[in-house]
Design a protein around this motif. Structure first.
Motif, PDB file in Angstrom:
ATOM      1  N   VAL A 298     -14.753  11.027   0.847  1.00 54.79           N
ATOM      2  CA  VAL A 298     -13.694  12.000   1.108  1.00 54.79           C
ATOM      3  C   VAL A 298     -13.647  12.438   2.565  1.00 54.79           C
ATOM      4  N   VAL A 299     -14.794  12.838   3.114  1.00 54.52           N
ATOM      5  CA  VAL A 299     -14.777  13.309   4.508  1.00 54.52           C
ATOM      6  C   VAL A 299     -14.382  12.172   5.447  1.00 54.52           C
ATOM      7  N   THR A 300     -14.886  10.972   5.164  1.00 52.89           N
ATOM      8  CA  THR A 300     -14.484   9.831   5.991  1.00 52.89           C
ATOM      9  C   THR A 300     -12.989   9.643   5.929  1.00 52.89           C
ATOM     10  N   ALA A 301     -12.428   9.754   4.734  1.00 55.40           N
ATOM     11  CA  ALA A 301     -10.982   9.558   4.609  1.00 55.40           C
ATOM     12  C   ALA A 301     -10.230  10.619   5.385  1.00 55.40           C
ATOM     13  N   LEU A 302     -10.694  11.857   5.317  1.00 56.25           N
ATOM     14  CA  LEU A 302     -10.002  12.923   6.040  1.00 56.25           C
ATOM     15  C   LEU A 302     -10.100  12.703   7.550  1.00 56.25           C
ATOM     16  N   LEU A 303     -11.300  12.347   8.014  1.00 56.51           N
ATOM     17  CA  LEU A 303     -11.463  12.092   9.439  1.00 56.51           C
ATOM     18  C   LEU A 303     -10.620  10.894   9.868  1.00 56.51           C
ATOM     19  N   PHE A 304     -10.599   9.892   9.024  1.00 55.52           N
ATOM     20  CA  PHE A 304      -9.838   8.694   9.319  1.00 55.52           C
ATOM     21  C   PHE A 304      -8.352   9.010   9.417  1.00 55.52           C
TER      22      PHE A 304
ATOM     23  N   VAL B 249      -3.826  -3.943   6.768  1.00 53.30           N
ATOM     24  CA  VAL B 249      -5.073  -4.589   6.351  1.00 53.30           C
ATOM     25  C   VAL B 249      -6.259  -4.000   7.112  1.00 53.30           C
ATOM     26  N   ALA B 250      -6.055  -3.759   8.395  1.00 52.28           N
ATOM     27  CA  ALA B 250      -7.152  -3.228   9.199  1.00 52.28           C
ATOM     28  C   ALA B 250      -7.644  -1.891   8.645  1.00 52.28           C
ATOM     29  N   GLY B 251      -6.709  -1.004   8.317  1.00 56.09           N
ATOM     30  CA  GLY B 251      -7.099   0.304   7.790  1.00 56.09           C
ATOM     31  C   GLY B 251      -7.789   0.183   6.448  1.00 56.09           C
ATOM     32  N   PHE B 252      -7.221  -0.644   5.608  1.00 54.98           N
ATOM     33  CA  PHE B 252      -7.731  -0.833   4.264  1.00 54.98           C
ATOM     34  C   PHE B 252      -9.147  -1.394   4.278  1.00 54.98           C
ATOM     35  N   LEU B 253      -9.426  -2.308   5.219  1.00 53.74           N
ATOM     36  CA  LEU B 253     -10.769  -2.881   5.293  1.00 53.74           C
ATOM     37  C   LEU B 253     -11.766  -1.945   5.962  1.00 53.74           C
TER      38      LEU B 253
ATOM     39  N   LYS C  59     -13.853   4.560  -4.462  1.00 51.35           N
ATOM     40  CA  LYS C  59     -13.056   5.684  -3.951  1.00 51.35           C
ATOM     41  C   LYS C  59     -12.599   5.403  -2.530  1.00 51.35           C
ATOM     42  N   SER C  60     -13.532   4.943  -1.694  1.00 53.44           N
ATOM     43  CA  SER C  60     -13.129   4.771  -0.294  1.00 53.44           C
ATOM     44  C   SER C  60     -12.120   3.636  -0.138  1.00 53.44           C
ATOM     45  N   VAL C  61     -12.178   2.639  -1.014  1.00 54.28           N
ATOM     46  CA  VAL C  61     -11.170   1.581  -0.952  1.00 54.28           C
ATOM     47  C   VAL C  61      -9.799   2.145  -1.302  1.00 54.28           C
ATOM     48  N   VAL C  62      -9.767   2.952  -2.378  1.00 52.16           N
ATOM     49  CA  VAL C  62      -8.488   3.559  -2.770  1.00 52.16           C
ATOM     50  C   VAL C  62      -7.969   4.472  -1.661  1.00 52.16           C
ATOM     51  N   PHE C  63      -8.870   5.276  -1.098  1.00 49.61           N
ATOM     52  CA  PHE C  63      -8.445   6.164  -0.012  1.00 49.61           C
ATOM     53  C   PHE C  63      -7.931   5.362   1.171  1.00 49.61           C
ATOM     54  N   GLY C  64      -8.624   4.293   1.501  1.00 52.44           N
ATOM     55  CA  GLY C  64      -8.197   3.472   2.631  1.00 52.44           C
ATOM     56  C   GLY C  64      -6.790   2.952   2.419  1.00 52.44           C
ATOM     57  N   PHE C  65      -6.539   2.486   1.221  1.00 57.51           N
ATOM     58  CA  PHE C  65      -5.213   1.969   0.893  1.00 57.51           C
ATOM     59  C   PHE C  65      -4.159   3.053   1.091  1.00 57.51           C
ATOM     60  N   VAL C  66      -4.409   4.220   0.489  1.00 56.95           N
ATOM     61  CA  VAL C  66      -3.400   5.271   0.514  1.00 56.95           C
ATOM     62  C   VAL C  66      -3.201   5.846   1.912  1.00 56.95           C
ATOM     63  N   VAL C  67      -4.288   6.135   2.601  1.00 57.83           N
ATOM     64  CA  VAL C  67      -4.162   6.736   3.937  1.00 57.83           C
ATOM     65  C   VAL C  67      -3.438   5.784   4.886  1.00 57.83           C
ATOM     66  N   THR C  68      -3.809   4.508   4.854  1.00 59.43           N
ATOM     67  CA  THR C  68      -3.162   3.560   5.752  1.00 59.43           C
ATOM     68  C   THR C  68      -1.700   3.397   5.393  1.00 59.43           C
ATOM     69  N   TRP C  69      -1.415   3.356   4.105  1.00 62.52           N
ATOM     70  CA  TRP C  69      -0.027   3.236   3.677  1.00 62.52           C
ATOM     71  C   TRP C  69       0.793   4.395   4.234  1.00 62.52           C
ATOM     72  N   ILE C  70       0.278   5.616   4.059  1.00 63.19           N
ATOM     73  CA  ILE C  70       1.004   6.782   4.548  1.00 63.19           C
ATOM     74  C   ILE C  70       1.175   6.722   6.061  1.00 63.19           C
TER      75      ILE C  70
ATOM     76  N   VAL D 287      -5.635  12.368  -0.400  1.00 59.08           N
ATOM     77  CA  VAL D 287      -7.051  12.031  -0.584  1.00 59.08           C
ATOM     78  C   VAL D 287      -7.710  13.040  -1.524  1.00 59.08           C
ATOM     79  N   LEU D 288      -7.463  14.303  -1.288  1.00 57.23           N
ATOM     80  CA  LEU D 288      -8.105  15.317  -2.126  1.00 57.23           C
ATOM     81  C   LEU D 288      -7.615  15.234  -3.566  1.00 57.23           C
ATOM     82  N   GLY D 289      -6.317  15.027  -3.715  1.00 58.89           N
ATOM     83  CA  GLY D 289      -5.783  14.906  -5.069  1.00 58.89           C
ATOM     84  C   GLY D 289      -6.333  13.686  -5.792  1.00 58.89           C
ATOM     85  N   LEU D 290      -6.359  12.556  -5.100  1.00 57.57           N
ATOM     86  CA  LEU D 290      -6.876  11.338  -5.710  1.00 57.57           C
ATOM     87  C   LEU D 290      -8.353  11.476  -6.023  1.00 57.57           C
ATOM     88  N   ASP D 291      -9.060  12.191  -5.153  1.00 58.19           N
ATOM     89  CA  ASP D 291     -10.484  12.382  -5.390  1.00 58.19           C
ATOM     90  C   ASP D 291     -10.700  13.085  -6.714  1.00 58.19           C
ATOM     91  N   PHE D 292      -9.879  14.092  -6.968  1.00 54.69           N
ATOM     92  CA  PHE D 292      -9.990  14.815  -8.226  1.00 54.69           C
ATOM     93  C   PHE D 292      -9.770  13.874  -9.397  1.00 54.69           C
TER      94      PHE D 292
END
Lengths: 152, 260, 277
Positions: B101-107, B148-152, B204-215, B245-250
């Motif tokens: 989660v924190v990585t996703a937020l920082l990312f 792809v870069a963000g997701f990986l 979780k971090s894969v899902v977050f990576g997908f969503v954050v990069t998409w957004i 990220v926070l919502g998906l984490d829940f």
């Protein structure tokens, strides 16, 4: 050239990431226990397994020698069927070994403690542990305590 | 009164429209993914700018979070005489939750906003239009590699965060507070499950990576081509991605740890 | 109905074009023909949709009604592959140059060659140098686009636009915001590339002097329609009120100076008591 530098940096980054995962696997988690290097399986039937979960430790004299591989209900015997995976090097357990479900600490997780008997023959793969002791269920204890109190 | 309802309705419709557009955008990007294999250099450059450049903030944050966890954990556990369990507490908190989660937020804040700003600027200076007019598909050449870069990069960064955090926890717990070093790791190992804990953190971090990069990539693509539009899009990336990220984490935590 | 691709046929034909953006009608029954091999400028006031016209020709936008043909092909009906093939034969110069910021000048010009051809590196190198030489920027090839002046960026963009030797080049406001010397450079470049490469050049601009100087044909657009069209000198000769105001840059005329509203007297006196003077 620029491309070279990128490749180097990205390669280092990916290695670092994989290294971190490795570290998490080896140092931080119990993945080493996963390698079912050779184990043999033994089954026990319990009246009540309490809070026992799969992957719970199987110990003898407190030393961990295996884990609970599977927990099922046997509708024919009306008891819980617990499959224990014991590491192959521990092949000295006598046939009359008892399997009891204990709790780690007062409120901790439950595990299977083996108490070796005196038989000369040893448990082999697919054997059944004949003597089992179910988990202590708090409600039964309280009930017994209260009936005892009542009978005074 | 009716005005309020009308504006809520309008806002909802707008939100749906944007979401629809974002979804179409995602489909187009996914359809262009073959370029990643054929022209790997593009993706490589993006992994550098998105992943490698985030390393510093991730490592420093991971260290501090791990150290604070050890502090706070110790203060509480000592009351129950359970200070030896510190290793497990630090590791589980990091690997299950704080790492991803924190990585996703920082990312989202660092790499996500950079992506949005960069793409928004390309849109404003008509670079994307120019590519189209040169018969080059911007989805393949610009959006897909960044996606792809963000997701990986995200799962790798999250793993690094957790690992560094555990080490930071060791520094404070064992080095500073006197927890037994053997107990720190052995407790940790007996409590942390590879499948349940580490891998679910990775998922979780894969899902977050997908969503954050998409957004992030979509906001850049969709930005109004003015400087104000870019700044608004960048802010939105950080806000929307963080909330997502926070919502998906829940949701993910409920799925992974609730039923099991 | 497609025109046969004969040398004399117009390069671009627009018929009864109607295009709306939101509620604003940008083009209403617009028709024009762009002749081959000549420099044609489409002129009109700001907001008359000149850039939109180029986007419609390039297939980035679809007309609401009407049809556009480029080189005998109806643009709106082309499949993506055919559209891309058509675009490879078109060059476009954007207002700000639109150079890719992550590439050097050389790489920007090389971009279309790298994307669409399989030329060996040395041939590509020579070609890029050739194009850069044509716009006078061969020695600037290693510079970063961010460090170029507006005029230089536009020249590099021109070199990039001619990289694949197209038959048609579209210029979006090529003269806007340039100092006199750079303006002169661009003007002469546009004219020279048109001659030497036998191109059709379509400019969209509101810089009257420059446009009239280099165009073979001028088309005036206002209110979504063609107001007048023809060679520059003819246009000036027969200019209607509106065209005359536009071409001569008069501040007042059919297009009023004052934004329409209440009269000056009413505004000044309207707030206090009405004074009898």
């Amino acid at each position: 050239m620029q491309v070279r530098f990128f490749e180097l940096a990205v390669g280092a980054f990916v290695l670092l990431g994989i290294g971190a995962l490795f570290y998490l696997a080896v140092q931080v988690s119990n993945v080493t226990d996963y390698h079912d290097r050779d184990t043999y399986t033994v089954t026990g039937y319990f009246d009540n397994i309490g809070g026992l979960k799969t992957r719970a430790p199987v110990t003898v004299s407190g030393v961990r020698i295996g884990r609970v591989a599977d927990i099922r209900y046997d509708p024919e015997r009306f008891r819980a069927e617990v499959t224990l995976a014991i590491r192959s090097e521990h092949d000295y357990l006598p046939m009359d070994t008892q399997a009891a479900i204990h709790t780690a600490g007062l409120l901790g997780e439950q595990y299977v403690a083996l108490e070796p008997g005196g038989d000369t023959e040893t448990l082999q793969d697919s054997d059944e542990v004949m003597f089992t002791q179910s988990a202590l269920v708090l409600e039964n204890l309280i009930g017994r305590f209260m009936t005892n109190m009542g009978s005074d | 009164m009716t005005d309020a309802i009308a504006s809520v309705g309008r806002a909802t419709i707008n939100a749906l429209v944007v979401f629809g557009r974002a979804f179409v955008f995602l489909m187009r990007v996914l359809a262009s993914l073959d370029i990643v294999l054929r022209r790997f250099g593009l993706t490589l450059a993006e992994v550098y700018s998105v992943g490698v450049r985030s390393l510093l903030i991730i490592i420093v944050s991971g260290l501090f979070v791990g150290m604070v966890l050890a502090y706070q954990g110790y203060i509480t556990l000592v009351n129950f005489g359970a200070a030896e369990a510190l290793g497990g507490v630090v590791a589980l908190s990091l690997v299950r939750e704080l790492g991803p989660v924190v990585t996703a937020l920082l990312f989202a804040g660092r790499a996500g906003s950079a992506l949005t700003a960069e793409l928004g600027l390309m849109k404003t200076t008509e670079q994307l239009s120019a590519m189209e007019m040169m018969a080059v598909n911007p989805y393949r050449r610009t959006f897909a590699p960044r996606f792809v870069a963000g997701f990986l990069s995200m799962p790798l960064l999250a793993a690094i965060f957790s690992a560094v955090g555990v080490m930071g926890g060791y520094l404070v717990g064992v080095g500073l507070l006197g927890v037994d070093s053997g107990a720190y790791f052995s407790q940790m190992q007996s409590v942390t499950d590879w499948n349940e804990d580490v891998l679910s953190g990775v998922i979780k971090s894969v899902v977050f990576g997908f969503v954050v990069t998409w957004i992030a990539v979509f906001q850049g693509f969709n930005a109004q081509p003015t400087s104000e539009g870019i700044s608004r899009a960048t802010t939105q990336t950080v806000v929307v991605a963080s909330l997502a990220v926070l919502g998906l984490d829940f949701i993910l935590t409920g799925l992974m740890f609730g039923a099991g | 109905m497609a025109d046969p691709a004969v040398e004399d046929s117009p390069h671009i034909v627009i018929e009864n074009l109607r295009f709306r953006r939101g509620r604003k009608v940008i083009f209403d029954d617009l028709s024009m023909r762009i002749p081959r091999g000549q420099v044609t400028t489409v002129m009109g006031p700001s907001g008359s949709g000149k850039t939109t016209l180029l986007r419609l020709v390039g297939g980035q936008l679809r007309p609401d009604k009407g049809r556009i043909w480029v080189d005998g092909q109806e643009v709106a009906k082309l499949s993506t592959r055919r559209l891309y093939a058509l675009r490879k034969r078109m060059g476009m110069l954007f207002q700000s140059g639109a150079l890719l910021t992550d590439l050097s000048v050389f790489e920007n010009v090389a971009f279309p060659l790298r994307e669409h051809t399989d030329l060996p590196e040395d041939v590509l190198h020579a070609l890029v140098l050739l194009k850069l030489e044509a716009v006078g920027l061969r020695a600037a090839r290693d510079l970063d686009p961010a460090s170029l002046s507006g005029g230089m960026a536009r020249r590099v963009a021109l070199a990039r636009a001619i990289a694949l030797d197209p038959g048609l080049i579209l210029y979006d406001e090529p003269f806007a915001g340039l100092d006199p010397i750079t303006m002169g450079q661009i003007v002469s470049l546009i004219r020279r590339t048109n001659q030497s490469l036998g191109l059709t050049s379509v400019l969209v601009s509101h810089d009257v002097t420059e446009a009239m100087a280099i165009s073979d044909q001028v088309v005036l657009i206002a209110d979504g329609r063609v107001v007048d069209a023809g060679p520059p000198d003819e246009l000036e000769a027969r200019a209607s009120d509106w065209s005359a105001q536009f071409l001569q840059g008069r501040p007042d005329g059919p297009v009023p100076f004052h934004y329409p509203g209440a009269s000056y007297r009413d505004d000044l006196l309207g707030q206090g008591e009405h004074r009898d003077d």
